[in-house]
Design an enzyme around this catalytic site. Structure first.
Site, PDB file in Angstrom:
ATOM      1  N   TYR A   1      -1.892  -0.448  10.170  1.00 12.52           N
ATOM      2  CA  TYR A   1      -2.110  -0.987   8.815  1.00 12.52           C
ATOM      3  C   TYR A   1      -0.843  -0.832   7.974  1.00 12.52           C
ATOM      4  O   TYR A   1      -0.374  -1.786   7.351  1.00 12.52           O
ATOM      5  CB  TYR A   1      -3.282  -0.239   8.159  1.00 12.52           C
ATOM      6  CG  TYR A   1      -3.460  -0.551   6.688  1.00 12.52           C
ATOM      7  CD1 TYR A   1      -3.904  -1.807   6.276  1.00 12.52           C
ATOM      8  CD2 TYR A   1      -3.191   0.406   5.711  1.00 12.52           C
ATOM      9  CE1 TYR A   1      -4.063  -2.100   4.918  1.00 12.52           C
ATOM     10  CE2 TYR A   1      -3.352   0.118   4.366  1.00 12.52           C
ATOM     11  CZ  TYR A   1      -3.788  -1.134   3.976  1.00 12.52           C
ATOM     12  OH  TYR A   1      -3.946  -1.420   2.627  1.00 12.52           O
TER      13      TYR A   1
ATOM     14  N   SER B   1       0.825  -1.211   0.000  1.00 11.19           N
ATOM     15  CA  SER B   1       0.000   0.000   0.000  1.00 11.19           C
ATOM     16  C   SER B   1       0.862   1.264   0.000  1.00 11.19           C
ATOM     17  O   SER B   1       1.963   1.281   0.559  1.00 11.19           O
ATOM     18  CB  SER B   1      -0.866  -0.017   1.258  1.00 11.19           C
ATOM     19  OG  SER B   1      -1.398   1.257   1.509  1.00 11.19           O
TER      20      SER B   1
HETATM   21  P1  NAD Z   1     -11.517  -5.768   0.140  1.00  7.98           P
HETATM   22  O1  NAD Z   1     -11.778  -5.689   1.599  1.00  7.98           O
HETATM   23  O2  NAD Z   1     -12.626  -5.477  -0.796  1.00  7.98           O
HETATM   24  O3  NAD Z   1     -10.899  -7.192  -0.217  1.00  7.98           O
HETATM   25  C1  NAD Z   1     -10.129  -7.927   0.690  1.00  7.98           C
HETATM   26  C2  NAD Z   1     -10.755  -9.304   0.798  1.00  7.98           C
HETATM   27  O4  NAD Z   1      -9.966 -10.075   1.716  1.00  7.98           O
HETATM   28  C3  NAD Z   1     -12.176  -9.287   1.338  1.00  7.98           C
HETATM   29  O5  NAD Z   1     -13.062  -9.921   0.424  1.00  7.98           O
HETATM   30  C4  NAD Z   1     -12.084 -10.042   2.658  1.00  7.98           C
HETATM   31  O6  NAD Z   1     -13.248 -10.835   2.911  1.00  7.98           O
HETATM   32  C5  NAD Z   1     -10.847 -10.879   2.462  1.00  7.98           C
HETATM   33  N1  NAD Z   1     -10.199 -11.217   3.720  1.00  7.98           N
HETATM   34  C6  NAD Z   1      -9.973 -10.408   4.783  1.00  7.98           C
HETATM   35  N2  NAD Z   1      -9.385 -11.097   5.776  1.00  7.98           N
HETATM   36  C7  NAD Z   1      -9.221 -12.365   5.321  1.00  7.98           C
HETATM   37  C8  NAD Z   1      -8.687 -13.545   5.882  1.00  7.98           C
HETATM   38  N3  NAD Z   1      -8.197 -13.551   7.137  1.00  7.98           N
HETATM   39  N4  NAD Z   1      -8.680 -14.666   5.144  1.00  7.98           N
HETATM   40  C9  NAD Z   1      -9.190 -14.688   3.887  1.00  7.98           C
HETATM   41  N5  NAD Z   1      -9.725 -13.593   3.302  1.00  7.98           N
HETATM   42  C10 NAD Z   1      -9.742 -12.444   4.013  1.00  7.98           C
HETATM   43  O7  NAD Z   1     -10.277  -4.794  -0.114  1.00  7.98           O
HETATM   44  P2  NAD Z   1      -9.596  -4.260  -1.468  1.00  7.98           P
HETATM   45  O8  NAD Z   1      -9.802  -2.797  -1.492  1.00  7.98           O
HETATM   46  O9  NAD Z   1      -9.996  -5.095  -2.631  1.00  7.98           O
HETATM   47  O10 NAD Z   1      -8.067  -4.526  -1.111  1.00  7.98           O
HETATM   48  C11 NAD Z   1      -7.341  -5.650  -1.575  1.00  7.98           C
HETATM   49  C12 NAD Z   1      -5.909  -5.535  -1.082  1.00  7.98           C
HETATM   50  O11 NAD Z   1      -5.312  -4.347  -1.585  1.00  7.98           O
HETATM   51  C13 NAD Z   1      -5.765  -5.473   0.443  1.00  7.98           C
HETATM   52  O12 NAD Z   1      -4.596  -6.192   0.801  1.00  7.98           O
HETATM   53  C14 NAD Z   1      -5.574  -4.002   0.720  1.00  7.98           C
HETATM   54  O13 NAD Z   1      -4.853  -3.781   1.916  1.00  7.98           O
HETATM   55  C15 NAD Z   1      -4.773  -3.591  -0.502  1.00  7.98           C
HETATM   56  N6  NAD Z   1      -4.894  -2.161  -0.826  1.00  7.98           N
HETATM   57  C16 NAD Z   1      -6.090  -1.649  -1.237  1.00  7.98           C
HETATM   58  C17 NAD Z   1      -6.174  -0.294  -1.550  1.00  7.98           C
HETATM   59  C18 NAD Z   1      -7.461   0.340  -2.012  1.00  7.98           C
HETATM   60  O14 NAD Z   1      -7.468   1.558  -2.226  1.00  7.98           O
HETATM   61  N7  NAD Z   1      -8.539  -0.406  -2.182  1.00  7.98           N
HETATM   62  C19 NAD Z   1      -5.035   0.527  -1.434  1.00  7.98           C
HETATM   63  C20 NAD Z   1      -3.843  -0.037  -1.001  1.00  7.98           C
HETATM   64  C21 NAD Z   1      -3.764  -1.394  -0.725  1.00  7.98           C
END
Ligand code: NAD
Length: 326
Positions: A156, A131
Site C-alpha cells: 500500500y 498517505s
Molecule cells: P474509502 O474506502 O472509504 O474510499 C475510497 C473509495 O474509492 C471507495 O468508495 C471505493 O469504492 C472507491 N474505489 C476503490 N477502488 C476504486 C476503483 N478501482 N475505481 C473507482 N473507485 C474505487 O477510503 P477513505 O478512507 O475515504 O480513503 C480515501 C483516500 O485517502 C484513499 O486513497 C486512501 O488510500 C487515502 N488515505 C486514507 C486514510 C484514512 O485514514 N482514511 C489515510 C491515508 C490515506
C-alpha cells in the site's frame, strides 16, 4: 473554466469516507461535483450508498459508478472538468500484503489513468490522496515532507509513493499542478469500518473483545475528517507552484492505549482486550509536521481528538440504530 459556470470538480472515490465529506463540502459552497466510484465491496456498499444518498436530488451532483482502471469509461466522463481530487484507491496496509497485485492495479495503474485523463482534457489542478504510510519506519519526528520516503514497508505504501512519483512526471511534462496530500489516520463520522476507532467502538458497544496488536504503545497522529476536507479545499485553491507534497495531520500523537481509553470514556463502557502480536507492515509511530500545510494553505486543524470521537459516536449510534453499520 467557463466563467459563467460553477467550477466542476471530479472526485474519484467520492462515495467513500473522505470523498463523501468532500463532496458535501464542495456542493454546499456551490461547486458542481461529479463522483466516480466503483462502490468497491471492501466494506459494505450500503454504507457508501448512505454516504451519497442525500446528494442525488442536487442538480449540481452527478454520480458515475465505474472503475478508474477503465480508460474507456474515463474517456466518457463530462469534458468540462476543472479539477480532479483523486481519492479512489484500495486503502489499508494489512490487506495490501495479502493482495499486492490488486493494490498496484488500482492504486498505480488507476492513478496513471487519472493523470492521462487530466492530460487529455487539459485539467490543470490535480489533488492526490497519498498517505503517512509512505514514511515507513522513520525515527525523525515529526515527519517532514523533505524526509526520505523511498523505503516503504507495505505494498500500500509503495503504491502511494508511486502515485506521488507519476504525479511529478505529469506535472513536469504537461503543466498539471499536482498536489499530493499525505493523510494521517483519518477519523470521524462515516469512517471506514476496517479502521481501528470504528472497529473498536462497535465491538465495545456490543460487549465483545477488541483485537489489540502490540502492547498499546504504538502512536498515531489522528486527524479529524473535517480538518482533512479543509486541507483538500486548501489544495484545490492553491496556485503558487506546480508540484507539492503536503502532510495533513493533527500535528500530535496519541498512543493506542490512550485511544482505547478515550473511546471507553466517550462510549461509557470498558473494553475487553484481546492482545495480539504486532502486525508486519505496521509502523510504531506516525507524527506529522503540519508547518508546510499551514504555510501553503493556512491549514489549521480545529477538532480535538475527544470532540472528534464524540461526533463519531453520535453518527455510529444513529447508523447502528438503523441497522446499517457493518
Ligand atoms: P474509502 O474506502 O472509504 O474510499 C475510497 C473509495 O474509492 C471507495 O468508495 C471505493 O469504492 C472507491 N474505489 C476503490 N477502488 C476504486 C476503483 N478501482 N475505481 C473507482 N473507485 C474505487 O477510503 P477513505 O478512507 O475515504 O480513503 C480515501 C483516500 O485517502 C484513499 O486513497 C486512501 O488510500 C487515502 N488515505 C486514507 C486514510 C484514512 O485514514 N482514511 C489515510 C491515508 C490515506
Amino acid at each position: 473554466m467557463n466563467n459563467n459556470l460553477k467550477a466542476h470538480v471530479l472526485i474519484t472515490g467520492g462515495a467513500g469516507f473522505i470523498g463523501s465529506h468532500l463532496a458535501d463540502s464542495l456542493l454546499a459552497d456551490g461547486y458542481r461535483v461529479t463522483v466516480l466510484d466503483n462502490l468497491d465491496p471492501y466494506y459494505p456498499v450500503e454504507l457508501k450508498r448512505i454516504n451519497i444518498d442525500t446528494n442525488f436530488t442536487n442538480p449540481d451532483y452527478t454520480f458515475v459508478e465505474g472503475d478508474i482502471v477503465d480508460m474507456e469509461l474515463l474517456n466518457s466522463l463530462p469534458d468540462d472538468i476543472d479539477m480532479i481530487v483523486h481519492l479512489a484507491a484500495r486503502a489499508g496496509v494489512r490487506p495490501s500484503i495479502k493482495d499486492p497485485v490488486a493494490y498496484m492495479e488500482t492504486n498505480v495503474k488507476g492513478t496513471q489513468n487519472m493523470l492521462e485523463m487530466a492530460r487529455a482534457r487539459d485539467v490543470k489542478q490535480f489533488v492526490f490522496a497519498s498517505s503517512s504510510s509512505v514514511y515507513g519506519i522513520n525515527p525523525n519526528v515529526p515527519w517532514s515532507e523533505s524526509d526520505y520516503v523511498l523505503k516503504p514497508i507495505s505494498p500500500y505504501a509503495a503504491s502511494k509513493v508511486s502515485g506521488e512519483l507519476i504525479g511529478h512526471t505529469y506535472s513536469h511534462l504537461y503543466g498539471i499542478r499536482f498536489i499530493a496530500l499525505r493523510f494521517f489516520t483519518v477519523f470521524g463520522p462515516r469512517q471506514r469500518p476496517d479502521l481501528a476507532i470504528n472497529k473498536f467502538a462497535r465491538l465495545i458497544l456490543k460487549g465483545e473483545e477488541i483485537p489489540v496488536f502490540g502492547d498499546g504503545s504504538t502512536r498515531r497522529d489522528y486527524t479529524y475528517v473535517k480538518d482533512i476536507v479543509a486541507g483538500i479545499r486548501g489544495a484545490l485553491a492553491y496556485k503558487d507552484s506546480m508540484y507539492e507534497i503536503v502532510n495533513l495531520g493533527a500535528g500530535r500523537t496519541i498512543s493506542l492505549a490512550e485511544m482505547i481509553q478515550s473511546i471507553e470514556e466517550v462510549i461509557g463502557k470498558k473494553a475487553l482486550i484481546n492482545r495480539l502480536p504486532e502486525q508486519p507492515g505496521d509502523v510504531p509511530l506516525t507524527y506529522a509536521s503540519i508547518d508546510k500545510a499551514k504555510e501553503l494553505f493556512g491549514y489549521s486543524p480545529q477538532t480535538t481528538f475527544k470532540q472528534g470521537l464524540e461526533n463519531f459516536k453520535e453518527w455510529l449510534i444513529a447508523s447502528a440504530l438503523q441497522g446499517k453499520n457493518a
